[in-house]
Design a protein around this motif. Sequence first.
Motif, mmCIF file in Angstrom:
data_model
loop_
_atom_site.group_PDB
_atom_site.id
_atom_site.type_symbol
_atom_site.label_atom_id
_atom_site.label_comp_id
_atom_site.label_asym_id
_atom_site.label_seq_id
_atom_site.Cartn_x
_atom_site.Cartn_y
_atom_site.Cartn_z
ATOM 1 N N ASP A 205 0.810 -1.224 0.000
ATOM 2 C CA ASP A 205 0.000 0.000 0.000
ATOM 3 C C ASP A 205 0.843 1.274 0.000
ATOM 4 N N VAL A 206 2.113 1.168 -0.342
ATOM 5 C CA VAL A 206 3.016 2.319 -0.330
ATOM 6 C C VAL A 206 3.017 2.993 -1.691
ATOM 7 N N SER A 207 3.072 4.316 -1.688
ATOM 8 C CA SER A 207 3.311 5.052 -2.933
ATOM 9 C C SER A 207 4.386 6.093 -2.663
ATOM 10 N N VAL A 208 5.143 6.396 -3.704
ATOM 11 C CA VAL A 208 6.249 7.335 -3.589
ATOM 12 C C VAL A 208 6.058 8.448 -4.609
ATOM 13 N N THR A 209 6.199 9.681 -4.151
ATOM 14 C CA THR A 209 6.115 10.853 -5.005
ATOM 15 C C THR A 209 7.427 11.608 -4.921
ATOM 16 N N ALA A 210 7.999 11.925 -6.077
ATOM 17 C CA ALA A 210 9.219 12.727 -6.125
ATOM 18 C C ALA A 210 8.861 14.128 -6.592
ATOM 19 N N GLU A 211 9.299 15.106 -5.844
ATOM 20 C CA GLU A 211 9.136 16.509 -6.226
ATOM 21 C C GLU A 211 10.516 17.035 -6.599
ATOM 22 N N VAL A 212 10.715 17.342 -7.868
ATOM 23 C CA VAL A 212 12.004 17.836 -8.342
ATOM 24 C C VAL A 212 11.871 19.319 -8.646
ATOM 25 N N LEU B 53 13.759 13.338 2.643
ATOM 26 C CA LEU B 53 12.848 12.208 2.768
ATOM 27 C C LEU B 53 11.715 12.580 3.696
ATOM 28 N N VAL B 54 10.473 12.377 3.236
ATOM 29 C CA VAL B 54 9.290 12.753 4.017
ATOM 30 C C VAL B 54 8.340 11.554 4.070
ATOM 31 N N ILE B 55 7.855 11.246 5.263
ATOM 32 C CA ILE B 55 6.862 10.194 5.445
ATOM 33 C C ILE B 55 5.501 10.860 5.598
ATOM 34 N N GLU B 56 4.554 10.346 4.854
ATOM 35 C CA GLU B 56 3.173 10.869 4.954
ATOM 36 C C GLU B 56 2.236 9.766 5.331
ATOM 37 N N LEU C 97 3.746 1.251 9.167
ATOM 38 C CA LEU C 97 5.079 1.765 8.855
ATOM 39 C C LEU C 97 5.259 3.228 9.259
ATOM 40 N N GLN C 98 4.381 3.728 10.095
ATOM 41 C CA GLN C 98 4.562 5.088 10.605
ATOM 42 C C GLN C 98 5.592 5.048 11.732
ATOM 43 N N GLY C 99 6.285 6.139 11.942
ATOM 44 C CA GLY C 99 7.265 6.214 13.028
ATOM 45 C C GLY C 99 8.604 5.597 12.660
ATOM 46 N N PRO C 100 9.300 5.051 13.666
ATOM 47 C CA PRO C 100 10.661 4.539 13.472
ATOM 48 C C PRO C 100 10.772 3.449 12.393
ATOM 49 N N ALA C 101 9.776 2.579 12.286
ATOM 50 C CA ALA C 101 9.851 1.505 11.279
ATOM 51 C C ALA C 101 9.897 2.085 9.865
ATOM 52 N N GLY C 102 9.070 3.080 9.604
ATOM 53 C CA GLY C 102 9.049 3.725 8.303
ATOM 54 C C GLY C 102 10.302 4.541 8.043
ATOM 55 N N GLU D 239 4.178 7.727 1.009
ATOM 56 C CA GLU D 239 2.903 7.558 1.692
ATOM 57 C C GLU D 239 2.882 6.136 2.238
ATOM 58 N N LEU D 240 3.021 6.028 3.554
ATOM 59 C CA LEU D 240 3.158 4.730 4.208
ATOM 60 C C LEU D 240 1.908 4.381 4.997
ATOM 61 N N PRO D 241 1.565 3.092 5.038
ATOM 62 C CA PRO D 241 0.420 2.666 5.845
ATOM 63 C C PRO D 241 0.745 2.771 7.337
#
Length: 137
Positions: free
Chosen positions: A73-80, A134-137, A104-109, A99-101
């Motif tokens: 369920d992960v998606s990755v977006t790159a902003e250049v 790197l940003v986790i959402e 995977l929020q917190g230290p695991a992500g 974008e993590l489920p």
Amino acid sequence: MDALYTAVATANGREGRAVSSDGQIDLPLGFPTALGGNGKGTNPEQLFAAGYAACFASAMGNIARQEKIDVSDVSVTAEVSIGKDTDGGFGLAVVMRAELPDHLQGPAGEDLLKKTHAFCPYSKATRGNIPVELVIE
């Protein structure tokens, strides 16, 4: 490096065309409106963002398989971003948003993103050359 695959593409400038040797890519190129263009056509920053996002997501999948982590369920977006550099030229900066489920929020992500960033070929190519956040959402 022992190359497993080599992509070949030819372009004739930001307001021309980009064509891959196999014909899978054949795109008009154009300046975005933010840079004074008419916005008609793909720009190199979009192509780089698409490639980086795809590579990073695949690299994450590789790390996740090794560690038996579900990233379906992960998606990755790159902003250049492109902007003026300190030497009067232009430079790039990247924000990678994953974008993590919930599991995977917190230290695991954070750990997964750090390992992915260390493994991804695009990340290796940019390391020390352009800033990558790197940003986790």
